[in-house]
Design a protein around this motif. Sequence first.
Motif, short mmCIF file in Angstrom:
data_model
loop_
_atom_site.label_atom_id
_atom_site.label_comp_id
_atom_site.label_asym_id
_atom_site.label_seq_id
_atom_site.Cartn_x
_atom_site.Cartn_y
_atom_site.Cartn_z
N VAL A 1 -12.13 0.70 -34.46
CA VAL A 1 -11.65 -0.68 -34.51
C VAL A 1 -12.82 -1.62 -34.79
CG1 VAL A 1 -10.69 -2.54 -33.11
CG2 VAL A 1 -9.58 -0.32 -33.14
N GLY A 2 -13.97 -1.35 -34.18
CA GLY A 2 -15.15 -2.18 -34.43
C GLY A 2 -15.59 -2.11 -35.89
N ALA B 1 -13.47 -6.05 -42.22
CA ALA B 1 -12.53 -7.16 -42.48
C ALA B 1 -13.26 -8.50 -42.47
CB ALA B 1 -11.42 -7.15 -41.44
N ILE B 2 -14.19 -8.68 -41.53
CA ILE B 2 -14.93 -9.94 -41.47
C ILE B 2 -15.80 -10.12 -42.72
CG2 ILE B 2 -16.82 -11.11 -40.24
CD1 ILE B 2 -15.54 -10.03 -37.64
N GLY C 1 -13.01 -3.96 -37.98
CA GLY C 1 -13.15 -5.40 -37.80
C GLY C 1 -14.35 -5.94 -38.57
N THR C 2 -15.45 -5.20 -38.56
CA THR C 2 -16.64 -5.62 -39.29
C THR C 2 -16.38 -5.66 -40.79
OG1 THR C 2 -18.04 -4.67 -37.58
CG2 THR C 2 -19.07 -5.10 -39.71
#
Length: 142
Positions: free
Chosen positions: A68-69, A75-76, A72-73
């Motif tokens: 997930v991390g 996606a950011i 998320g990275t």
Amino acid sequence: MSPLGQVLADNWPWLLGALLTAMLAYWWWDEREDAESAGETVDGITDRMESVTGGALSGFRALVVGLVGIGGTVAIEFMHLASDLNGLLGGVPFLVGYLLYGLLSWAGIEFGLATDTLGFAFLLILVIALMVWYGNREADSA
């Protein structure tokens, strides 16, 4: 395949569930004799489960958090790219969306989002935003 083998192959989830239920029932029966309260019984069963799994659940949890991390990275960073492209192209966000979707499609990354998936994502974000909002209200009033 023999009839018994076919029955086992067709019903393995039920058999696994029955085995796990029997194991938990045995642990409960064994732990309740030594415990003075229901809480001690639960603690004993929990200790047995942790020793049986050997930390596999905590390893799985760490794997999920790591993935997930990373997601998320990515996606950011993708959103930063879109923001920079939007500024470069003069503030035309739909054009940026078309360009990014075209790049992803050209790279072979295709995705289709169903309406129920978008609805679930909307509700999840709404619940998180409400939790943060109410949490900040309670912190401000304290």
